[in-house]
Design a protein around this motif. Sequence first.
Motif, PDB file in Angstrom:
ATOM      1  N   GLU A   6       0.833  -1.200   0.000  1.00  0.00           N
ATOM      2  CA  GLU A   6       0.000   0.000   0.000  1.00  0.00           C
ATOM      3  C   GLU A   6       0.868   1.249   0.000  1.00  0.00           C
ATOM      4  OE1 GLU A   6      -2.128  -3.015   2.811  1.00  0.00           O
ATOM      5  OE2 GLU A   6      -0.076  -2.329   2.433  1.00  0.00           O
ATOM      6  N   GLY A   9      -0.904   7.004   1.935  1.00  0.00           N
ATOM      7  CA  GLY A   9      -1.422   7.509   3.192  1.00  0.00           C
ATOM      8  C   GLY A   9      -0.704   8.770   3.630  1.00  0.00           C
ATOM      9  N   LEU A  20      -5.387   6.304  -2.133  1.00  0.00           N
ATOM     10  CA  LEU A  20      -4.516   5.203  -1.751  1.00  0.00           C
ATOM     11  C   LEU A  20      -4.299   4.279  -2.939  1.00  0.00           C
ATOM     12  CD1 LEU A  20      -6.044   4.220   1.709  1.00  0.00           C
ATOM     13  CD2 LEU A  20      -4.330   5.970   1.192  1.00  0.00           C
ATOM     14  N   ARG A  38      -9.887  -1.221   6.880  1.00  0.00           N
ATOM     15  CA  ARG A  38      -9.239  -0.242   7.739  1.00  0.00           C
ATOM     16  C   ARG A  38      -9.406  -0.650   9.193  1.00  0.00           C
ATOM     17  NH1 ARG A  38     -13.176   5.055   6.912  1.00  0.00           N
ATOM     18  NH2 ARG A  38     -14.997   4.258   8.082  1.00  0.00           N
ATOM     19  N   THR A  91      -9.841   8.205  10.194  1.00  0.00           N
ATOM     20  CA  THR A  91      -8.472   7.944  10.624  1.00  0.00           C
ATOM     21  C   THR A  91      -8.296   6.470  10.975  1.00  0.00           C
ATOM     22  OG1 THR A  91      -8.135  10.192  11.450  1.00  0.00           O
ATOM     23  CG2 THR A  91      -6.724   8.472  12.356  1.00  0.00           C
ATOM     24  N   VAL A  93      -5.456   2.758   9.946  1.00  0.00           N
ATOM     25  CA  VAL A  93      -4.539   2.108   9.026  1.00  0.00           C
ATOM     26  C   VAL A  93      -5.371   1.397   7.971  1.00  0.00           C
ATOM     27  CG1 VAL A  93      -2.715   0.395   8.749  1.00  0.00           C
ATOM     28  CG2 VAL A  93      -2.781   1.827  10.799  1.00  0.00           C
ATOM     29  N   TYR A  94      -5.074   1.665   6.725  1.00  0.00           N
ATOM     30  CA  TYR A  94      -5.809   1.081   5.612  1.00  0.00           C
ATOM     31  C   TYR A  94      -4.999  -0.051   5.007  1.00  0.00           C
ATOM     32  CZ  TYR A  94      -9.342   4.707   5.770  1.00  0.00           C
ATOM     33  OH  TYR A  94     -10.377   5.517   6.168  1.00  0.00           O
ATOM     34  N   THR A 112      -1.212   1.262   5.337  1.00  0.00           N
ATOM     35  CA  THR A 112      -0.744   2.633   5.230  1.00  0.00           C
ATOM     36  C   THR A 112      -1.615   3.517   6.117  1.00  0.00           C
ATOM     37  OG1 THR A 112      -0.185   4.426   3.678  1.00  0.00           O
ATOM     38  CG2 THR A 112      -2.154   3.140   3.174  1.00  0.00           C
ATOM     39  N   GLN A 113      -0.991   4.408   6.864  1.00  0.00           N
ATOM     40  CA  GLN A 113      -1.697   5.227   7.846  1.00  0.00           C
ATOM     41  C   GLN A 113      -2.362   6.424   7.189  1.00  0.00           C
ATOM     42  OE1 GLN A 113      -1.939   4.896  11.452  1.00  0.00           O
ATOM     43  NE2 GLN A 113      -3.464   6.499  11.095  1.00  0.00           N
ATOM     44  N   VAL A 114      -3.648   6.604   7.484  1.00  0.00           N
ATOM     45  CA  VAL A 114      -4.389   7.791   7.087  1.00  0.00           C
ATOM     46  C   VAL A 114      -4.830   8.515   8.353  1.00  0.00           C
ATOM     47  CG1 VAL A 114      -6.471   8.681   5.976  1.00  0.00           C
ATOM     48  CG2 VAL A 114      -5.175   6.815   4.916  1.00  0.00           C
ATOM     49  N   THR A 115      -4.454   9.774   8.470  1.00  0.00           N
ATOM     50  CA  THR A 115      -4.829  10.579   9.620  1.00  0.00           C
ATOM     51  C   THR A 115      -5.560  11.826   9.143  1.00  0.00           C
ATOM     52  OG1 THR A 115      -2.899   9.813  10.872  1.00  0.00           O
ATOM     53  CG2 THR A 115      -4.012  11.794  11.661  1.00  0.00           C
TER      54      THR A 115
END
Length: 118
Positions: A6, A9, A20, A38, A91, A93-94, A112-115
């Motif tokens: 991935e 993010g 993404l 997620r 928010t 982790v995807y 991958t981190q999405v914030t």
Amino acid sequence: QVPLVESGGGLVQPGGSLTLSCAASGFTFSFYTMMWYRQAPGKERELVASIRSTDGRTNYADSIEGRFTMTRDNAKNAIYLQMNSLKPEDTAVYYCKALHRISGYVYWGQGTQVTVSS
């Protein structure tokens, strides 16, 4: 040689957009249903979207409310998740997941981190 990777993010403001990507390798991509999951801290991992290998039909979690779009590109062995109107509750982790439509064999990406925050 990692089957699923991935990317894309990061940190975005509420109301913003992010795309993404997940790159697949080492297996016959077109045989697999692809999914985005997620997981937020303290919560169960949840299915966000899926796209079938047979006809490309997509399904989305009700909580997405039409804000996300999943696509696949079999020529590039990749899937994408276009996320719009992002909210703080997005928010997480995807994760990318591949599911063989016959055998049930599964691959998972590392996430991958999405914030989403001001």
